[in-house]
Design an enzyme around this catalytic site. Structure first.
Site, PDB file in Angstrom:
ATOM      1  N   GLU A  44     -30.453 -32.632   1.994  1.00  0.00           N
ATOM      2  CA  GLU A  44     -29.606 -31.700   1.212  1.00  0.00           C
ATOM      3  C   GLU A  44     -30.333 -31.013   0.057  1.00  0.00           C
ATOM      4  OE1 GLU A  44     -25.284 -32.639   0.477  1.00  0.00           O
ATOM      5  OE2 GLU A  44     -25.900 -34.574   1.269  1.00  0.00           O
ATOM      6  N   THR A  62     -32.035 -24.085   4.325  1.00  0.00           N
ATOM      7  CA  THR A  62     -31.523 -22.855   3.714  1.00  0.00           C
ATOM      8  C   THR A  62     -32.694 -21.911   3.439  1.00  0.00           C
ATOM      9  OG1 THR A  62     -29.852 -24.241   2.679  1.00  0.00           O
ATOM     10  CG2 THR A  62     -30.020 -21.988   1.877  1.00  0.00           C
ATOM     11  N   ASP A  75     -39.656 -27.063   9.473  1.00  0.00           N
ATOM     12  CA  ASP A  75     -38.536 -27.680   8.752  1.00  0.00           C
ATOM     13  C   ASP A  75     -38.206 -29.027   9.400  1.00  0.00           C
ATOM     14  OD1 ASP A  75     -36.245 -28.072   7.206  1.00  0.00           O
ATOM     15  OD2 ASP A  75     -34.971 -26.883   8.531  1.00  0.00           O
ATOM     16  N   GLN A 127     -33.206 -36.778   5.438  1.00  0.00           N
ATOM     17  CA  GLN A 127     -32.528 -38.062   5.237  1.00  0.00           C
ATOM     18  C   GLN A 127     -33.432 -39.203   5.710  1.00  0.00           C
ATOM     19  OE1 GLN A 127     -28.603 -37.789   6.976  1.00  0.00           O
ATOM     20  NE2 GLN A 127     -27.908 -36.385   5.388  1.00  0.00           N
TER      21      GLN A 127
HETATM   22  N1  LIG Z   1     -25.440 -23.658  -4.686  1.00  0.00           N
HETATM   23  C1  LIG Z   1     -26.540 -23.891  -3.970  1.00  0.00           C
HETATM   24  N2  LIG Z   1     -26.449 -24.479  -2.775  1.00  0.00           N
HETATM   25  C2  LIG Z   1     -27.591 -24.686  -2.079  1.00  0.00           C
HETATM   26  C3  LIG Z   1     -28.857 -24.311  -2.560  1.00  0.00           C
HETATM   27  N3  LIG Z   1     -29.787 -24.644  -1.631  1.00  0.00           N
HETATM   28  C4  LIG Z   1     -29.111 -25.194  -0.607  1.00  0.00           C
HETATM   29  N4  LIG Z   1     -27.794 -25.219  -0.881  1.00  0.00           N
HETATM   30  C5  LIG Z   1     -26.724 -25.777  -0.041  1.00  0.00           C
HETATM   31  O1  LIG Z   1     -26.942 -27.170   0.026  1.00  0.00           O
HETATM   32  C6  LIG Z   1     -26.633 -27.666   1.319  1.00  0.00           C
HETATM   33  C7  LIG Z   1     -27.827 -28.424   1.886  1.00  0.00           C
HETATM   34  O2  LIG Z   1     -28.870 -27.527   2.165  1.00  0.00           O
HETATM   35  P1  LIG Z   1     -29.821 -27.687   3.435  1.00  0.00           P
HETATM   36  O3  LIG Z   1     -30.709 -26.483   3.443  1.00  0.00           O
HETATM   37  O4  LIG Z   1     -29.036 -27.988   4.638  1.00  0.00           O
HETATM   38  O5  LIG Z   1     -30.647 -28.995   3.011  1.00  0.00           O
HETATM   39  P2  LIG Z   1     -31.836 -29.693   3.817  1.00  0.00           P
HETATM   40  O6  LIG Z   1     -32.901 -30.002   2.813  1.00  0.00           O
HETATM   41  O7  LIG Z   1     -32.241 -28.869   4.985  1.00  0.00           O
HETATM   42  O8  LIG Z   1     -31.135 -31.042   4.282  1.00  0.00           O
HETATM   43  P3  LIG Z   1     -31.579 -32.018   5.513  1.00  0.00           P
HETATM   44  O9  LIG Z   1     -31.671 -31.169   6.739  1.00  0.00           O
HETATM   45  O10 LIG Z   1     -30.515 -33.054   5.590  1.00  0.00           O
HETATM   46  O11 LIG Z   1     -32.896 -32.596   5.127  1.00  0.00           O
HETATM   47  C8  LIG Z   1     -26.206 -26.444   2.148  1.00  0.00           C
HETATM   48  O12 LIG Z   1     -24.805 -26.361   2.160  1.00  0.00           O
HETATM   49  C9  LIG Z   1     -26.784 -25.262   1.376  1.00  0.00           C
HETATM   50  O13 LIG Z   1     -26.008 -24.098   1.517  1.00  0.00           O
HETATM   51  C10 LIG Z   1     -28.936 -23.694  -3.846  1.00  0.00           C
HETATM   52  O14 LIG Z   1     -30.003 -23.357  -4.359  1.00  0.00           O
HETATM   53  N5  LIG Z   1     -27.741 -23.523  -4.501  1.00  0.00           N
HETATM   54 MG   LIG Z   2     -32.236 -29.256   6.975  1.00  0.00          MG
END
Ligand SMILES: Nc1nc2c(ncn2[C@@H]2O[C@H](COP(=O)(O)OP(=O)(O)OP(=O)(O)O)[C@@H](O)[C@H]2O)c(=O)[nH]1
Ligand SMILES: [Mg+2]
Length: 354
Positions: A44, A49, A201, A205
């Site tokens: 997360e 993103t 990517d 987790q």
């Molecule tokens: N408000 C806000 N939300 C964000 C930001 N970056 C990511 N998010 C949100 O946070 C959530 C998690 O982001 P992901 O990009 O799925 O995170 P990840 O690092 O890929 O997570 P894993 O795949 O579990 O490792 C998503 O709902 C995004 O939209 C940010 O800078 N600001």
């Molecule tokens: Mg991810």
């Protein structure tokens, strides 16, 4: 080798062998010139993103067809978020403002479906809107660091009416907020100003991290993502460990890994938008009582310095500066700006390496 005295069969074999050599050379050249950027960080933190932004900025943007694919994820984010809030009001003994919302909380508590089609979501629109306005839910929301609520939930609950339309197509912004944890390794290739880039990517987790080693070869740069606003939250995986502590521990193993001694590791203190909203309300020193804090814990710049120091101090090689940015991965403008800055540094180091 002279091929004049060879049989037809042998000549064909020589031709094949030369072709294989040529292909290998071409592959090697491409391999050497390709810039491989590894996206690492805890769950997360915003890696996927960021990858979506690279696609929007440097690749093919999400067209209607691609965006419709995110519709079930949006429905899921809304329903799961509402269910989490409904459970939280019960667990935290918060009374609801309206009895009708109390009933909807019961429905949500038993909700197990997976909505795929707009006609199945429509029935929830009005109760969801009423729920999100209820003071009981708002109180639970203000205590969200005590349970596991995705950061995109308020964004989607604010626009349930639009999401509930039968002809709803997620906007580009909805795609960026749509949350799905990564469970595999995703490679995205594109050309940026004529140079081939590959972004890798991975899932952040705990259960996903044993796969990271498969991606460690020929890395040009690592973008390490930190959910900077998560300082008052615990991990989804064990519901105990502070998220920032987990993130810092992972950073420590990556930045000090011998395999990356020549690789630039750039820190993205992500979710800067959420950090600036959180700092006035939440005191970071409550979560790190034994660490020395300089300044005012409700002042953004002082909290940023605290975060930078916390990550910087685990680096063993002090000959290089720490590269970092405070970023907001859901903002395309911010990502354009930040990536341009890191790209030039990465290109320079890449040229030095080959
Ligand atoms: N408000 C806000 N939300 C964000 C930001 N970056 C990511 N998010 C949100 O946070 C959530 C998690 O982001 P992901 O990009 O799925 O995170 P990840 O690092 O890929 O997570 P894993 O795949 O579990 O490792 C998503 O709902 C995004 O939209 C940010 O800078 N600001
Ligand atoms: Mg991810």
């Amino acid at each position: 080798m002279a091929t004049c005295c060879l049989s037809e069969e042998d000549r064909a074999a020589v031709r094949r062998s030369r072709e294989i050599d040529r292909n290998l050379q071409a592959e090697k050249k491409q391999y050497r010139s390709e810039i491989k950027i590894l996206l690492l960080g805890a769950g997360e933190s915003g890696k996927s993103t960021f990858l979506k932004q690279m696609r929007i900025i440097h690749g093919e943007d999400f067209d209607d067809e691609a965006r419709i694919e995110f519709r079930p994820t949006v429905y899921h984010n809304v329903m799961k978020g509402a269910k989490t809030l409904a459970k939280a009001v019960r667990n935290l003994n918060i009374p609801m403002q309206h009895d009708s919302n109390e009933e909807f909380c019961d429905i949500l508590n038993n909700y197990k479906s997976n909505i795929l089609e707009p006609q199945d979501f429509v029935q929830y629109v009005e109760p969801l809107q009423a729920l999100w306005k209820d003071n009981g839910i708002r109180e639970a929301f203000s205590r969200r660091n005590e349970f596991q609520l995705g950061d995109s939930v308020p964004y989607f609950l604010e626009k349930v009416k639009e999401i509930g339309k039968l002809d709803y197509v997620p906007s580009r912004e909805d795609v960026l907020y749509a949350r799905k944890d990564t469970k595999n390794i995703v490679e995205y290739r594109t050309h940026i100003q004529g140079t081939p880039f590959m972004f890798v990517d991975v899932g952040g987790q705990r259960s996903q991290r044993q796969k990271w080693y498969q991606c460690f070869n020929s890395v040009t740069a690592i973008l390490f993502f930190v959910g900077s606003s998560s300082f008052d939250q615990v991990l989804y995986e064990d519901r105990t460990t502070n998220r920032l502590v987990e993130s810092r521990n992972i950073f420590e193993t990556i930045v000090n890994n011998k395999a990356f001694s020549k690789v630039s590791v750039i820190l993205f203190f992500n979710k800067a938008d959420l950090l600036s909203k959180k700092v006035p309300l939440s005191n970071i020193t409550d979560y790190f009582p034994s660490r020395h804090f300089v300044g005012n814990p409700h002042k953004l710049e002082d909290v940023q310095s605290f975060l930078i120091h916390m990550f910087d101090e685990v680096r063993q090689d002090r000959s290089k500066d720490l590269y970092y940015h405070f970023t907001t991965a859901v903002s395309t403008d911010n990502m354009k700006f930040v990536f341009e800055a890191v790209r030039d540094g990465i290109l320079k180091e890449h040229i030095d390496m080959i």
